[in-house]
Design a protein around this motif. Structure first.
Motif, PDB file in Angstrom:
ATOM      1  N   GLU A   1       2.170   0.759 -11.196  1.00 40.35           N
ATOM      2  CA  GLU A   1       3.243   1.557 -11.804  1.00 40.35           C
ATOM      3  C   GLU A   1       2.979   1.763 -13.291  1.00 40.35           C
TER       4      GLU A   1
ATOM      5  N   HIS B   1       3.616   5.018 -15.658  1.00 39.38           N
ATOM      6  CA  HIS B   1       4.899   5.014 -16.359  1.00 39.38           C
ATOM      7  C   HIS B   1       4.913   3.901 -17.393  1.00 39.38           C
TER       8      HIS B   1
ATOM      9  N   ASN C   1      15.861   7.519 -13.183  1.00 36.98           N
ATOM     10  CA  ASN C   1      14.446   7.522 -12.830  1.00 36.98           C
ATOM     11  C   ASN C   1      14.107   8.744 -11.988  1.00 36.98           C
TER      12      ASN C   1
ATOM     13  N   MET D   1      11.505  11.850 -12.890  1.00 39.87           N
ATOM     14  CA  MET D   1      10.313  12.088 -12.071  1.00 39.87           C
ATOM     15  C   MET D   1      10.248  13.497 -11.498  1.00 39.87           C
TER      16      MET D   1
ATOM     17  N   VAL E   1       3.923  10.493  -9.245  1.00 42.38           N
ATOM     18  CA  VAL E   1       4.866   9.491  -9.769  1.00 42.38           C
ATOM     19  C   VAL E   1       4.792   8.246  -8.903  1.00 42.38           C
TER      20      VAL E   1
ATOM     21  N   PHE F   1       9.287   5.820  -6.717  1.00 39.07           N
ATOM     22  CA  PHE F   1      10.319   6.868  -6.662  1.00 39.07           C
ATOM     23  C   PHE F   1      11.493   6.384  -5.796  1.00 39.07           C
TER      24      PHE F   1
ATOM     25  N   GLU G   1       4.302   5.826  -4.094  1.00 41.41           N
ATOM     26  CA  GLU G   1       3.702   6.898  -4.887  1.00 41.41           C
ATOM     27  C   GLU G   1       3.908   8.242  -4.205  1.00 41.41           C
TER      28      GLU G   1
END
Ligand code: SF4
Length: 322
Positions: A98, A102, A122, A126, A136, A139, A156
């Motif tokens: 991650e 991010h 979040n 995204m 991303v 999620f 992902e």
């Protein structure tokens, strides 16, 4: 309940023993009133385990062995040490992945609405990344399934070389080998009882402002998230890819593309959810997957396993007798 009990006691004392027996006799009627009543008072597992919603991980554990999942809820201390260590190692690899895409920012939350606000924030952050063709990680996903709210996180989301939206799931393995085939099968505020008018915490509000948004209550943020999702025009997920990775050093062991059979998945989910709604008894593994029992902490006490062994013995004796 106390009302019902009181009425029964008065009723019983007013009857003589013979009448009581007759009444009981009548109750043992062919319609099975007693049995139906008994079923009605059985608590739904969702209520018994005080769960307002389910995590996707609950459904995954249930797919592995429903009986084992229930034992883990009932006897949380029995969880194996290795299992906890494996989960921690897996979580570290997920976090490292991650962090590649991010920045993780720590935000202090004060209410359940605050925690959910972070999830929605979040999602809002995204959506533009995905709209611009990027990928991303972690999620958040949530929806109602057959009357039960289910929450999860997609490892992902990104685009394949053909430009299809691909869901990628990272599986960490304690052994440096791919799993055998049998191992692979494995309405918002109302459900969560969240308050739409809850004013968000100071830190959460600051975090929201840094993202360029102006909302003050949880309901405002929920509405904004729903609108963004509805008008984002993101494509539907076309394919699912599983990535197997060795837990000890994070090396990639292999990838597998999975065909998403929506009909089968929905049928399986409905079956899983019927347990949580109290519509059927708990089940253990089928005989073809009995190998799972040898890795199970509850194998010595498992009622399902004992019953299956007894049934197999009876079958064997009946065959011999013939
Ligand atoms: Fe499931 Fe087998 Fe464990 Fe029983 S012993 S809980 S059937 S894995």
């Amino acid at each position: 309940n106390s009302h019902g009990l009181c009425t029964n006691e008065v009723g019983t004392s007013a009857l003589n023993q013979e009448e009581v027996k007759k009444s009981i006799g009548k109750l043992k009627d062919p319609g099975g009133i007693l049995q139906r009543k008994r079923k009605q008072v059985v608590q739904k597992p969702l209520d018994k385990f005080r769960m307002k919603y389910l995590w996707v991980t609950n459904l995954c554990s249930q797919t592995w062995c429903e009986q084992q999942m229930v034992y883990e809820f009932e006897f949380p201390g029995v969880e194996k040490q290795e299992k906890t260590e494996a989960m921690n190692a897996g979580a570290s690899i997920h976090l490292a992945r991650e962090l590649e895409v991010h920045d993780v920012v720590s935000v202090s939350t004060q209410t359940r609405e605050d925690s959910w606000a972070i999830k929605f924030l979040n999602v809002l952050a995204m959506i533009p990344v995905l709209q611009s063709g990027g990928h991303v990680r972690e999620f958040p996903v949530f929806r109602e399934l057959d009357g039960i709210f289910v929450v999860g996180v997609i490892d992902e989301l990104g685009y394949s070389s053909k430009g299809e939206l691909e869901l990628r799931e990272l599986k960490t393995r304690t052994t440096p080998s791919l799993p055998r085939s049998s191992q692979k099968s494995s309405h918002t505020f109302q459900h969560l009882q969240l308050r739409l008018d809850q004013v968000l915490g100071v830190q959460v509000k600051e975090h929201i402002e840094r993202a360029g948004l102006t909302v003050s209550t949880f309901g405002d943020l929920l509405e904004l998230t729903c609108l963004n999702l509805a008008f984002s025009e993101l494509p539907v997920i076309d394919c699912i890819k599983l990535e197997y990775c060795y837990q000890a050093d994070g090396t990639l062991l292999g990838c597998e593309t999975v065909t998403f059979d929506e009909k089968n998945v929905m049928e399986h989910l409905k079956f899983c959810l019927s347990y949580w709604k109290g519509q059927r008894e708990v089940r253990g593994v089928d005989i073809e997957e009995a190998w799972k029992c040898s890795h199970c902490s509850f194998s010595n006490v498992c009622e399902w396993r004992t019953k299956k062994s007894e049934d197999a013995l009876v079958k064997c004796h009946t065959k011999k007798a013939k």
